[in-house]
Design an enzyme around this catalytic site. Structure first.
Site, PDB file in Angstrom:
ATOM      1  N   GLU A  17       1.266  -1.548  -0.196  1.00  0.00           N
ATOM      2  CA  GLU A  17       0.600   0.235   0.076  1.00  0.00           C
ATOM      3  C   GLU A  17       0.668   1.271   0.005  1.00  0.00           C
ATOM      4  OE1 GLU A  17      -2.881   0.303   3.782  1.00  0.00           O
ATOM      5  OE2 GLU A  17      -2.411   2.774   3.394  1.00  0.00           O
TER       6      GLU A  17
ATOM      7  N   GLU B 222      -2.492  11.753   2.692  1.00  0.00           N
ATOM      8  CA  GLU B 222      -3.520  11.602   4.034  1.00  0.00           C
ATOM      9  C   GLU B 222      -3.450  12.263   5.032  1.00  0.00           C
ATOM     10  OE1 GLU B 222      -3.089   7.056   5.334  1.00  0.00           O
ATOM     11  OE2 GLU B 222      -4.906   7.284   6.197  1.00  0.00           O
TER      12      GLU B 222
END
Ligand code: NAG
Ligand code: NAG
Ligand code: NAG
Length: 343
Positions: free
Chosen positions: A138, A143
């Site tokens: 990932e 974020e």
């Protein structure tokens, strides 16, 4: 009647193009009226991070104007900010989209965004993952949560992929954690925090956003650059961007410390906005930038006036190395044409 074959001659020309000529070439782009083509919309509750949202289908997202192209030609992806929530299990309508195309090693991914979602309880992400987590890896490119002011980059993998203990080759970001292994520190990931101003939240919006680029190749590993609006290298918006001229990246995960062909399989790109959940809603995290209890905010629509992405484009480039080509040309008077085929 003339035979096409009889009057068609084939001209064969032979060109050898050395690998040195290899440049980044556009493979996929998400932009303007076609932005929402070729994504899968996740529907239903946020099963992964227990956020207080109800993800909408493509048709429902469009009809509620949670996804649309604005008058500037940019894609809007937003949380519902008109509905007053009712009931104990209310989930506010939101969006999670996953690209059908994949991004593999040997990719350059560039996003130009004008606005990123923010606000107390808001948890957006622009990220990618392989089909089987965490085995296929990932990569998190944008974020953070609530009223944080800086973007964070992170990888999540099986054991054996790390960020070096100190900054590499002038890397400008601040190292927060170095082990990408999903079982270290409760899947914290190997986080590098942006140090350039206005990389997230109200600050990002105040300058009209900027460009975030990721390069992933077998020589360099994974690098991420952030350029605020006003200091974006001019080649970034062209059809042949060249990271070699961009200076040190914000985040650098060198191949020597993380074999990116082993820890990452081809990734699907994801854009989502969840609310509260096990990161934004964790009491200690929430209270870093907001007050009270995260879930108390969900039913009030005006808390979500800034919970939207505004994206000018996302472009995926790959390098084609053309070792040689031949050109076939028809000189037929009615059908003049040439085709080029790799040998
Ligand atoms: C949870 O994550 C998996 C992949 O890790 C994804 O396929 C699924 O759509 C996610 N579900 C939600 C509700 O986000
Ligand atoms: C890490 O991944 C393993 C599967 O490889 C999974 O069983 C475990 O729950 C994950 N740990 C965390 C904290 O996500
Ligand atoms: C919802 O948010 C948008 C900005 O995303 C804003 O223009 C609009 O006025 C808001 N709607 C309401 C009802 O407040």
């Amino acid at each position: 009647m003339r035979s096409v074959l009889a009057v068609t001659s084939i001209a064969l020309s032979f060109n050898v193009l050395a690998a040195q000529g290899a440049t980044w070439n556009l493979k996929d782009q998400y932009q303007g009226s076609s932005f929402f083509n070729n994504w899968d919309f996740t529907t239903g509750i946020d099963a992964n991070t227990t956020g207080n949202v109800l993800y909408q289908s493509k048709a429902d997202a469009a009809s509620q104007k949670l996804t649309f192209i604005n008058s500037a030609g940019n894609a809007i992806i937003k949380v519902d900010n008109t509905t007053v929530g009712q009931g104990d299990t209310y989930g506010r309508a939101s969006i999670k989209i996953t690209s059908q195309a994949t991004i593999a090693q040997g990719s350059l991914l560039i996003m130009d965004a004008v606005h990123l979602p923010f606000g107390c309880s808001v948890w957006p992400a622009y990220w990618m993952q392989g089909p089987n987590w965490p085995n296929d890896g990932e990569i998190d490119i944008i974020e953070n949560v609530n009223l944080a002011t800086t973007n964070r980059y992170s990888l999540h993998t099986l054991q054996g992929c790390t960020h070096p203990a100190g900054p590499t080759d002038g890397e400008t970001g601040q190292i927060i954690s170095t082990d990408c292994f999903n079982q270290t520190n409760g899947n914290q990931g190997c986080i590098v925090q942006e140090t350039k101003p206005n990389s997230y939240g109200a600050g990002f919006a105040s300058i009209g956003g900027g460009v975030i680029a990721m390069r992933w190749d077998s020589t360099n590993g994974i690098q991420i650059w952030y350029f605020p609006r006003g200091s974006i290298p001019s080649d970034l918006s062209t059809t042949s961007p060249n990271p070699d001229g961009w200076g040190a990246p914000s985040a650098d995960y060198p191949q020597s410390r993380c074999d990116t062909s082993k820890f990452f399989s081809p990734q699907h790109l994801i854009l989502d906005i969840t609310l509260c959940g096990n990161f934004a809603g964790a009491a200690n995290v929430f209270q870093e930038t907001c007050q009270g209890v995260c879930t108390d905010l969900i039913k009030t629509p005006t808390n979500y006036n800034n919970a939207y992405f505004e994206i000018a484009y996302i472009r995926h480039f790959v390098k084609y190395v053309i070792l040689s080509v031949y050109t076939l040309c028809s000189t037929h008077v009615d059908y003049p044409s040439c085709t080029v085929a790799p040998l």
